[in-house]
Design a protein around this motif. Sequence first.
Motif, PDB file in Angstrom:
ATOM      1  N   ASN A  22       0.882  -1.275  -0.069  1.00 39.38           N
ATOM      2  CA  ASN A  22       0.026   0.049   0.178  1.00 39.38           C
ATOM      3  C   ASN A  22       0.805   1.266  -0.093  1.00 39.38           C
ATOM      4  OD1 ASN A  22      -2.848  -1.135   0.512  1.00 39.38           O
ATOM      5  ND2 ASN A  22      -1.417  -2.081   2.046  1.00 39.38           N
ATOM      6  N   ASN A  23       1.268   2.058  -1.242  1.00 38.94           N
ATOM      7  CA  ASN A  23       1.894   3.149  -1.378  1.00 38.94           C
ATOM      8  C   ASN A  23       1.607   4.093  -0.678  1.00 38.94           C
ATOM      9  OD1 ASN A  23       4.480   2.382  -3.106  1.00 38.94           O
ATOM     10  ND2 ASN A  23       2.803   1.190  -4.245  1.00 38.94           N
ATOM     11  N   GLY A  24       2.168   5.039  -0.306  1.00 37.51           N
ATOM     12  CA  GLY A  24       1.658   6.467   0.144  1.00 37.51           C
ATOM     13  C   GLY A  24       2.772   7.054   1.259  1.00 37.51           C
ATOM     14  N   ALA A  25       2.276   8.350   1.758  1.00 38.50           N
ATOM     15  CA  ALA A  25       3.145   8.843   2.797  1.00 38.50           C
ATOM     16  C   ALA A  25       3.339   8.084   3.958  1.00 38.50           C
ATOM     17  CB  ALA A  25       2.367  10.118   3.180  1.00 38.50           C
ATOM     18  N   LEU A  31       9.475   3.885   6.416  1.00 42.18           N
ATOM     19  CA  LEU A  31      10.632   3.429   5.923  1.00 42.18           C
ATOM     20  C   LEU A  31      12.027   4.510   6.237  1.00 42.18           C
ATOM     21  CD1 LEU A  31       9.795   2.863   2.351  1.00 42.18           C
ATOM     22  CD2 LEU A  31      10.361   1.178   3.956  1.00 42.18           C
ATOM     23  N   GLU A  32      11.389   5.788   6.642  1.00 44.87           N
ATOM     24  CA  GLU A  32      12.258   6.741   7.322  1.00 44.87           C
ATOM     25  C   GLU A  32      12.494   6.168   8.489  1.00 44.87           C
ATOM     26  OE1 GLU A  32      13.826   9.588   6.205  1.00 44.87           O
ATOM     27  OE2 GLU A  32      12.827   9.629   4.329  1.00 44.87           O
ATOM     28  N   GLY A  33      11.788   5.674   9.335  1.00 44.52           N
ATOM     29  CA  GLY A  33      12.009   5.129  10.602  1.00 44.52           C
ATOM     30  C   GLY A  33      12.906   3.825  10.718  1.00 44.52           C
ATOM     31  N   ALA A  34      12.778   3.053   9.776  1.00 41.44           N
ATOM     32  CA  ALA A  34      13.898   2.031   9.683  1.00 41.44           C
ATOM     33  C   ALA A  34      15.321   2.422   9.165  1.00 41.44           C
ATOM     34  CB  ALA A  34      13.452   1.038   8.370  1.00 41.44           C
ATOM     35  N   TYR A  65       1.639  -2.429   5.351  1.00 41.34           N
ATOM     36  CA  TYR A  65       2.304  -1.938   3.968  1.00 41.34           C
ATOM     37  C   TYR A  65       3.398  -2.791   3.527  1.00 41.34           C
ATOM     38  CZ  TYR A  65       0.199   2.440   5.377  1.00 41.34           C
ATOM     39  OH  TYR A  65      -0.958   3.202   5.745  1.00 41.34           O
ATOM     40  N   PHE A  66       3.959  -3.815   4.379  1.00 47.41           N
ATOM     41  CA  PHE A  66       5.109  -4.717   3.498  1.00 47.41           C
ATOM     42  C   PHE A  66       4.845  -6.141   4.054  1.00 47.41           C
ATOM     43  CE2 PHE A  66       6.643  -0.449   4.749  1.00 47.41           C
ATOM     44  CZ  PHE A  66       6.967   0.037   3.089  1.00 47.41           C
ATOM     45  N   LYS A  67       5.073  -7.012   2.923  1.00 51.81           N
ATOM     46  CA  LYS A  67       4.779  -8.484   3.054  1.00 51.81           C
ATOM     47  C   LYS A  67       5.383  -9.058   4.170  1.00 51.81           C
ATOM     48  CE  LYS A  67       4.678 -12.725   0.168  1.00 51.81           C
ATOM     49  NZ  LYS A  67       5.244 -13.111  -1.073  1.00 51.81           N
ATOM     50  N   ASN A  68       6.853  -8.780   4.279  1.00 51.95           N
ATOM     51  CA  ASN A  68       7.528  -9.170   5.401  1.00 51.95           C
ATOM     52  C   ASN A  68       8.557  -8.456   5.647  1.00 51.95           C
ATOM     53  OD1 ASN A  68       9.567 -10.002   3.492  1.00 51.95           O
ATOM     54  ND2 ASN A  68       8.302 -11.767   2.995  1.00 51.95           N
ATOM     55  N   ALA A  69       9.472  -8.848   6.754  1.00 49.73           N
ATOM     56  CA  ALA A  69      10.390  -7.982   7.244  1.00 49.73           C
ATOM     57  C   ALA A  69      11.697  -7.755   6.113  1.00 49.73           C
ATOM     58  CB  ALA A  69      11.164  -8.700   8.453  1.00 49.73           C
ATOM     59  N   GLU A  70      11.865  -8.954   5.334  1.00 52.99           N
ATOM     60  CA  GLU A  70      12.991  -8.792   4.295  1.00 52.99           C
ATOM     61  C   GLU A  70      12.532  -7.921   3.310  1.00 52.99           C
ATOM     62  OE1 GLU A  70      15.477 -11.423   1.134  1.00 52.99           O
ATOM     63  OE2 GLU A  70      13.705 -12.452   2.293  1.00 52.99           O
ATOM     64  N   VAL A  71      11.373  -7.739   2.690  1.00 52.77           N
ATOM     65  CA  VAL A  71      10.689  -6.676   1.924  1.00 52.77           C
ATOM     66  C   VAL A  71      10.655  -5.332   2.289  1.00 52.77           C
ATOM     67  CG1 VAL A  71       8.721  -6.136   0.777  1.00 52.77           C
ATOM     68  CG2 VAL A  71       9.272  -8.623   0.654  1.00 52.77           C
ATOM     69  N   PHE A  72      10.386  -5.370   3.653  1.00 48.97           N
ATOM     70  CA  PHE A  72      10.341  -4.012   4.545  1.00 48.97           C
ATOM     71  C   PHE A  72      11.764  -3.401   4.344  1.00 48.97           C
ATOM     72  CE2 PHE A  72      10.503  -1.890   8.686  1.00 48.97           C
ATOM     73  CZ  PHE A  72      10.037  -0.588   8.317  1.00 48.97           C
ATOM     74  N   PHE A  73      13.044  -4.235   4.606  1.00 47.16           N
ATOM     75  CA  PHE A  73      14.184  -3.797   4.730  1.00 47.16           C
ATOM     76  C   PHE A  73      14.850  -3.535   3.276  1.00 47.16           C
ATOM     77  CE2 PHE A  73      14.966  -6.283   8.797  1.00 47.16           C
ATOM     78  CZ  PHE A  73      14.275  -5.295   9.647  1.00 47.16           C
ATOM     79  N   GLN A  74      14.288  -4.368   2.264  1.00 46.88           N
ATOM     80  CA  GLN A  74      14.768  -3.887   0.908  1.00 46.88           C
ATOM     81  C   GLN A  74      13.998  -2.706   0.461  1.00 46.88           C
ATOM     82  OE1 GLN A  74      13.398  -7.278  -1.453  1.00 46.88           O
ATOM     83  NE2 GLN A  74      14.668  -8.681  -0.490  1.00 46.88           N
ATOM     84  N   VAL A  77      16.180   0.214   1.661  1.00 44.80           N
ATOM     85  CA  VAL A  77      17.287   0.782   0.832  1.00 44.80           C
ATOM     86  C   VAL A  77      16.940   1.383  -0.463  1.00 44.80           C
ATOM     87  CG1 VAL A  77      19.189  -0.254  -0.202  1.00 44.80           C
ATOM     88  CG2 VAL A  77      18.613  -1.145   1.753  1.00 44.80           C
ATOM     89  N   LEU A  78      15.747   1.009  -0.901  1.00 49.04           N
ATOM     90  CA  LEU A  78      15.442   1.677  -2.341  1.00 49.04           C
ATOM     91  C   LEU A  78      14.788   3.087  -1.928  1.00 49.04           C
ATOM     92  CD1 LEU A  78      13.296  -1.280  -3.845  1.00 49.04           C
ATOM     93  CD2 LEU A  78      15.557  -0.322  -4.592  1.00 49.04           C
ATOM     94  N   HIS A  79      14.183   3.497  -0.724  1.00 50.98           N
ATOM     95  CA  HIS A  79      13.672   4.596  -0.161  1.00 50.98           C
ATOM     96  C   HIS A  79      15.000   5.474  -0.243  1.00 50.98           C
ATOM     97  CE1 HIS A  79      11.013   7.509   1.530  1.00 50.98           C
ATOM     98  NE2 HIS A  79      11.853   7.473   2.517  1.00 50.98           N
ATOM     99  N   ALA A  80      15.885   5.025   0.504  1.00 50.95           N
ATOM    100  CA  ALA A  80      17.153   5.875   0.687  1.00 50.95           C
ATOM    101  C   ALA A  80      17.880   6.455  -0.605  1.00 50.95           C
ATOM    102  CB  ALA A  80      18.217   5.078   1.687  1.00 50.95           C
TER     103      ALA A  80
END
Length: 241
Positions: A22-25, A31-34, A65-74, A77-80
């Motif tokens: 679910n994309n959005g602010a 992702l900023e928190g990560a 918003y993210f399927k699992n922890a690995e996708v969240f962490f990936q 990185v893409l957000h950065a």
Amino acid sequence: MTSDIKRLEERVRKAKQRLCLNNGARADELLEGALACFAEERLDDVTVPLIAKRLNVAHSLIYYYFKNAEVFFQSSVLHALDRMVSRYGDIMRDNANGANLLAAYLDLSVDMGDTLRSLTRIMFSNACGAKSSGSAFVDSFIDEYYQFEEQTLSACIRAGVSEGFFVCDDPDAMGAFISRHIDGIFVSSFMSHGVPIADAMQYLKKMICEILHYKGDLNSPLYYEIAGRRSAGGKGLKKDA
């Protein structure tokens, strides 16, 4: 070079959107928190519950918003990478000559210090550990980002040479040299005896000016802080005769 930025920015954003349920602010806030946790903690210590606690949210929200922890962490990185490439595009549009663009590029590395610290920690940990197929997916974007960075730095130097600001026989080698030193500054920031990022980046500017025989004026963004120290009694750089 502007077209290269747009192409990389588009690829990174599309990949980030594909990974997010679910994309959005709100997703970007997570992702900023990560990234903030990656900048402060060892990579192995960063978990979804830790990030959720730091953000004061239920960790189930992250999985919305993210399927699992690995996708969240990936995705983090893409957000950065998305943030960095977007800002690089801005400074390229706002700076007219190679010397000023090079200075703005180095200054941006300081302004985006927390983001780059996160990326550096992740990349360093990946390089020292086993890689999964998931990390290989993200690594391909990181590799492309570094190619972009070296090409951008080389283009700045090449422009500076043609404009009469620099003397350099091999802009590509010099661009790679600067890129590696930027990495070194961020790696050393994790060490107890490391130099503050802003101070280290200013010293890198001084070194670049000397190596490239910089011939600009004292008000240049690449030179003015060094010149200011010299006029205040510091050693600074010697002006070319």
